[in-house]
Design an enzyme around this catalytic site. Structure first.
Site, short mmCIF file in Angstrom:
data_model
loop_
_atom_site.label_atom_id
_atom_site.label_comp_id
_atom_site.label_asym_id
_atom_site.label_seq_id
_atom_site.Cartn_x
_atom_site.Cartn_y
_atom_site.Cartn_z
N LYS A 222 -25.31 2.12 6.20
CA LYS A 222 -26.26 0.65 6.15
C LYS A 222 -27.33 0.80 5.73
CE LYS A 222 -27.48 1.43 10.95
NZ LYS A 222 -27.05 1.53 12.28
N ARG B 245 -26.77 -5.42 22.79
CA ARG B 245 -27.02 -5.95 21.42
C ARG B 245 -25.85 -6.59 21.17
NH1 ARG B 245 -28.75 -1.87 16.69
NH2 ARG B 245 -26.58 -1.34 16.68
N TYR C 144 -60.94 4.41 4.42
CA TYR C 144 -61.11 3.25 5.30
C TYR C 144 -61.42 3.45 6.73
CZ TYR C 144 -58.90 0.24 1.54
OH TYR C 144 -58.52 -0.29 0.44
N MET D 280 -53.03 2.18 0.63
CA MET D 280 -51.59 1.42 0.21
C MET D 280 -51.32 2.37 -0.71
SD MET D 280 -51.37 -2.26 -1.39
CE MET D 280 -52.00 -3.15 0.22
C1 LIG Z 1 -26.59 2.83 12.74
C2 LIG Z 1 -25.35 2.62 13.52
C3 LIG Z 1 -24.60 3.88 13.75
C4 LIG Z 1 -25.15 5.33 13.24
O1 LIG Z 1 -25.91 5.79 13.95
P1 LIG Z 1 -26.88 7.26 13.60
O2 LIG Z 1 -27.18 7.31 14.93
O3 LIG Z 1 -27.70 7.04 12.63
O4 LIG Z 1 -25.64 8.26 13.37
C5 LIG Z 1 -23.29 3.81 14.55
N1 LIG Z 1 -22.87 2.63 15.12
C6 LIG Z 1 -23.90 1.60 14.97
C7 LIG Z 1 -23.04 0.36 15.82
C8 LIG Z 1 -24.89 1.64 14.46
O5 LIG Z 1 -25.54 0.36 14.56
#
Ligand SMILES: *Cc1c(COP(=O)(O)O)cnc(C)c1O
Length: 381
Positions: free
Chosen positions: A42, A136, A257, A305
């Site tokens: 992802k 979630r 800054y 930046m």
């Molecule tokens: C992102 C995610 C993972 C992978 O998590 P890592 O800790 O990066 O291995 C697995 N399952 C779900 C549902 C996730 O959102």
């Protein structure tokens, strides 16, 4: 001729695909032959480039990839025909036809989606996400029980049941046991083909957390979780940025800054072409050391930046001229170290750097035109 062909980038994130391959194999060895290893790609493979990373993992023997949404899934599918692709969350009710026409597997996160799968017709493969203590997505255990009594799962059976741990990186946290017990109960009730509870950190929690499949992202990309033994996974990324200018600054002058740093001696300061636009956390101000040859040089003042300023007073003059690169990530100073210095999560650092820097791939086997045609995935040289 484009400008990028005649000069190299000021900031280069080097991604070692052989290290990703090795980390995949490492996880596979750890969980053993009975447990599958699905890869989580992802967020553009945590910023490292969806297609090149996916290709590497498929070559390493990965059969199932998880993406965040339909866009990522469609891009992946356009390059890889035979691989299973699952979408963590994205409007199956509305876009069911897209899932079917591109052979994508929805993760079902609520009862409405579950029933949409039912009406999608024969043979709609799906994974069922169950909420066990993370609050979630996913059906609650009560939802699962109710649907079970209604015999929903007899009519359409999930091929994989999954849940996600809240505290996988903390071995002693009681939440892990609670979630595992809740998951185990659902698993025993539904008897899916596979169950999957552990993400990267969960791999190091031990066998009882592995079930039939683990879903790993971070570990593949060289991020270490607290619970891992040292050297559990190897670093994947290196980060270099160019020194753009050097100046002498008298004692007592402000640097950057907010004047958060003032020189305590006559100083030589280098301005380096990396800033928060490239993903370097703003919270690194006055906290980071960068490496320059064998020397270590502190970041002075705030991150701006496009630039940072570093103190090179103690480095021999010949070592710093306008073509020298400094190292911000290396084998000795990893994403984890940078994240600790900045007080942010290593996953956040990686996804932002990947999105903000020019990416250069090492050990790319069989590069293909399909990949180099995508600008953000193309290497710098
Ligand atoms: C992102 C995610 C993972 C992978 O998590 P890592 O800790 O990066 O291995 C697995 N399952 C779900 C549902 C996730 O959102």
């Amino acid at each position: 001729m484009t400008l990028s062909l005649v000069r190299s980038a000021d900031v280069v994130l080097e991604i070692d695909l052989a290290a990703i391959r090795a980390n995949f194999q490492k996880v596979a060895t750890l969980v053993g032959p009975e447990v599958r290893v699905a890869a989580v790609v992802k967020s553009d493979a945590y910023g490292l480039g969806l297609l090149n990373v996916a290709r590497t993992l498929i070559e390493a023997g990965c059969h199932l990839l998880f993406v965040a949404n339909l866009e990522e899934a469609l891009l992946l599918r356009s390059c890889f025909g035979g691989i299973a692709i699952a979408v963590f969350r994205d409007e199956f009710e509305r876009f069911g036809t897209w899932y079917r026409s591109h052979d994508l597997i929805p993760v079902v996160n609520n009862c409405k989606e579950l029933h949409a799968v039912g009406t999608a017709g024969e043979g709609q493969t799906y994974f069922l996400n169950v909420e066990t203590g993370f609050s979630r997505f996913g059906l609650s255990v009560d939802d699962v029980t109710r649907e079970y009594l209604l015999r929903t799962f007899e009519r359409y059976r999930p091929s994989i049941v999954l849940s996600h741990l809240a505290c996988g990186d903390c071995i002693w946290d009681g939440t892990n046991v609670l979630q595992r017990d809740r998951f185990r109960a659902v698993y025993d009730l539904l008897k899916p083909t596979r169950g999957s509870l552990a993400a990267s950190a969960g791999v190091w929690l031990g066998k009882v957390y592995h079930f039939d499949m683990v879903r790993v992202g971070s570990a593949l990309y060289g991020i270490k979780n607290a619970g891992m033994q040292t050297n559990a996974v190897q670093p994947v990324t290196k980060l270099r940025a160019k020194i753009l200018d050097v100046r002498n600054v008298p004692v007592g002058e402000a640097v950057g800054y907010g004047a958060t740093f003032r020189t305590a001696r006559p100083s030589r300061i280098a301005i380096v072409g990396i800033g928060y636009k490239h993903g370097l956390p703003w919270s690194c101000a006055n906290k980071l050391f960068v490496r320059l040859g064998g020397y270590s040089s502190p970041l002075l003042g705030r991150v701006s930046m496009e630039y940072i300023t570093i103190d090179i007073t103690d480095i021999p003059e010949g070592r710093c001229n306008s073509v020298t690169f400094v190292d911000l990530l290396s084998e000795d100073f990893t994403v984890n170290d940078l994240a600790t210095a900045a007080g942010v999560s290593p996953q956040e650092v990686l996804t932002r750097l990947g999105a903000g820097c020019t990416r250069k791939y090492l050990n790319l086997r069989s590069p293909s035109a399909a990949f180099t045609a995508i600008p953000s995935d193309a290497g710098d040289q």
